[in-house]
Structures are given as C-alpha cells and as structure tokens.
Design a protein around this motif. Structure first.
Motif, PDB file in Angstrom:
ATOM      1  N   ASN A  35      26.244  35.289  -8.493  1.00 21.20           N
ATOM      2  CA  ASN A  35      26.435  35.692  -7.102  1.00 21.20           C
ATOM      3  C   ASN A  35      26.576  34.412  -6.284  1.00 21.20           C
ATOM      4  OD1 ASN A  35      26.538  36.940  -4.661  1.00 21.20           O
ATOM      5  ND2 ASN A  35      24.560  37.953  -4.811  1.00 21.20           N
ATOM      6  N   LEU A  36      27.812  33.935  -6.185  1.00 19.90           N
ATOM      7  CA  LEU A  36      28.074  32.645  -5.554  1.00 19.90           C
ATOM      8  C   LEU A  36      28.036  32.752  -4.038  1.00 19.90           C
ATOM      9  CD1 LEU A  36      31.044  31.570  -7.834  1.00 19.90           C
ATOM     10  CD2 LEU A  36      28.598  31.092  -8.127  1.00 19.90           C
ATOM     11  N   GLY A  37      27.395  31.777  -3.377  1.00 20.15           N
ATOM     12  CA  GLY A  37      27.396  31.740  -1.926  1.00 20.15           C
ATOM     13  C   GLY A  37      26.087  32.147  -1.293  1.00 20.15           C
ATOM     14  N   TYR A  38      25.273  32.963  -1.961  1.00 21.83           N
ATOM     15  CA  TYR A  38      24.053  33.462  -1.341  1.00 21.83           C
ATOM     16  C   TYR A  38      23.032  32.354  -1.121  1.00 21.83           C
ATOM     17  CZ  TYR A  38      19.790  36.065  -0.515  1.00 21.83           C
ATOM     18  OH  TYR A  38      18.640  36.536   0.032  1.00 21.83           O
ATOM     19  N   GLY A  39      22.925  31.409  -2.090  1.00 21.98           N
ATOM     20  CA  GLY A  39      21.968  30.319  -1.956  1.00 21.98           C
ATOM     21  C   GLY A  39      22.245  29.473  -0.729  1.00 21.98           C
TER      22      GLY A  39
END
Length: 245
Positions: free
Chosen positions: A147-151
């Motif tokens: 899940n790219l971008g959430y961090g």
C-alpha cells in the motif's frame, strides 16, 4: 472616660494585630467549583504553620504579605499561593490526572473519515510467487500486499498535528505569562521585569507535561531562583551588531 478608652484600646489591639497577621479562605474542587474540599493540608512555607480545611472547605492560618502558602491533598495537585495581600482567598484545587474518575458514556459517534479511503494512497498490487496467482494468504506461497503512499501521508499528518499542538501551547503561554500577570506576582518593573520574563519563560515541554499547568507556582518559584542571581546574570546580553559588507 480616658481610662475606659485606654482599657478598650488594650482589649481591641491584640485582636486587631491577630486579624492582620493571618489569612483565611475557602478551597473548592477545580472541576466542580461549588464543591468545597475538606481536610486539605494548608501549610505556610515561610513560618511552618500548618492547618486543615473544615467541612465547608474553610481555613485560617497565620501569615503575612510575602509568605508562600501550600495546599495539598491526596488525589489533587499540590498548589502554592504567594500572598500579595491578606484578603480572603478562594482556591480551586485541580484533581490529579493519575486519579481515575467514573465516566458515563451517553453516546458515541464514529468519525466518517476513518472509513473513507486514503486520498494519497495508491492502489495495492498483489505479487504472486511460484505461479500461484490469486492464492489466499493462508496458502504456503502466500502473497505480498503493498500500500504505497500511506506512510508518507501519515508522517505528514503527524507533522501537522505536532505543529498545531505547539502553536496551542505557545498561544497559552503568551496569553497567561504577560508582563501584567508576572508583575502582579513578583513586583518587578521595567528592565528587570523584561529580563526575568526572558530568562524564565515557561518551557513548552514543561507546560505540556503538567496539565493543568500552575503558572503562579512556576512564576514564584522562578522568582526565588532569580533572587539568587548576580546583577550581571540577571541581564540579558544584547545581540551582537553585524558589520556591513
């Protein structure tokens, strides 16, 4: 007639002196300001006199202007009062934050943003191995979820929260720790007042760690530290002038 006058003066004078050498007041709960607190320990730190509040929260203790009076009771924050006069006092003692109190939940509302998708998150991709496409996570080959971008979004939100929190504490300090407030407590004026406030401005971390923060106790305590400084140590050094190119 003259003898009667002197006799009356002799009788009244001790009571007058006693009335002028003590302070009285009432102590209430900070959250429930109509609830008087009984058995609060009232101690004059300047003359070591000690008393306790009665059922109606009232107390009277020998004191004079300039004394430091402490109020303490289990389950409450210890508070301190610097006497600038001997008029009757009304004290609101805040409860200790570590003391658990009964809370009745009437209703609850779920924040709709919790269920909404992350606007900065990219669609995840399932990466399969060994040709097992679409296998469940309980299979041996399994699958990896990205899940790219959430961090990055989470870090940005945390940074914004910390900045807003810092602004709130700085605004509180600016609103309370004013020249008028400090001067009324420690009787400093002019350049001494400005230097004192610059040296002993309440640190943000200290205000944050002690809620509610006792500004009067902190100011008086800092003033006693100020009195121990030399005249040179009390002065704030001016900024050096920059030479023009």
């Amino acid at each position: 007639m003259l003898k009667q006058f002197f006799l009356l003066l002799i009788i009244v004078a001790p009571f007058k002196i006693m009335a002028q050498s003590s302070v009285s007041g009432t102590i209430y709960d900070y959250d429930n300001r109509t609830f008087p607190i009984q058995n609060v320990k009232v101690r004059n730190l300047s003359n070591s006199q000690v008393t306790q509040t009665k059922a109606a929260g009232q107390f009277t203790i020998p004191a004079k202007v300039g004394d430091l009076v402490e109020f303490s009771l289990n389950g409450y924050h210890t508070d301190t009062l610097f006497l600038i006069n001997l008029e009757p006092k009304i004290i609101f003692l805040p409860g200790n934050s570590t003391t658990l109190r009964e809370v009745e939940i009437v209703s609850a509302k779920v924040n709709s943003s919790i269920l909404s998708p992350d606007p900065l998150a990219r669609p995840y991709t399932r990466m399969a191995t060994d040709g097992l496409q679409g296998k469940g996570n309980n299979d041996r080959a399994g699958g990896l979820l990205f899940n790219l971008g959430y961090g990055k979004y989470k870090r940005q939100q945390e940074k914004i929260r910390l900045l807003e929190e810092r602004d709130r504490y700085q605004a509180e300090i600016n609103a309370i720790f004013t020249e008028e407030y400090v001067s009324d407590l420690v009787k400093l004026k002019g350049e001494d007042l400005k230097n004192f406030m610059s040296l002993y401005r309440p640190p943000e971390e200290l205000v944050k760690s002690e809620r509610p923060f006792n500004y009067s106790y902190y100011t008086v305590k800092s003033y006693h530290a100020w009195l121990k400084l030399t005249p040179e140590e009390r002065r704030i050094s001016s900024m050096p002038k920059l030479k023009a190119n």
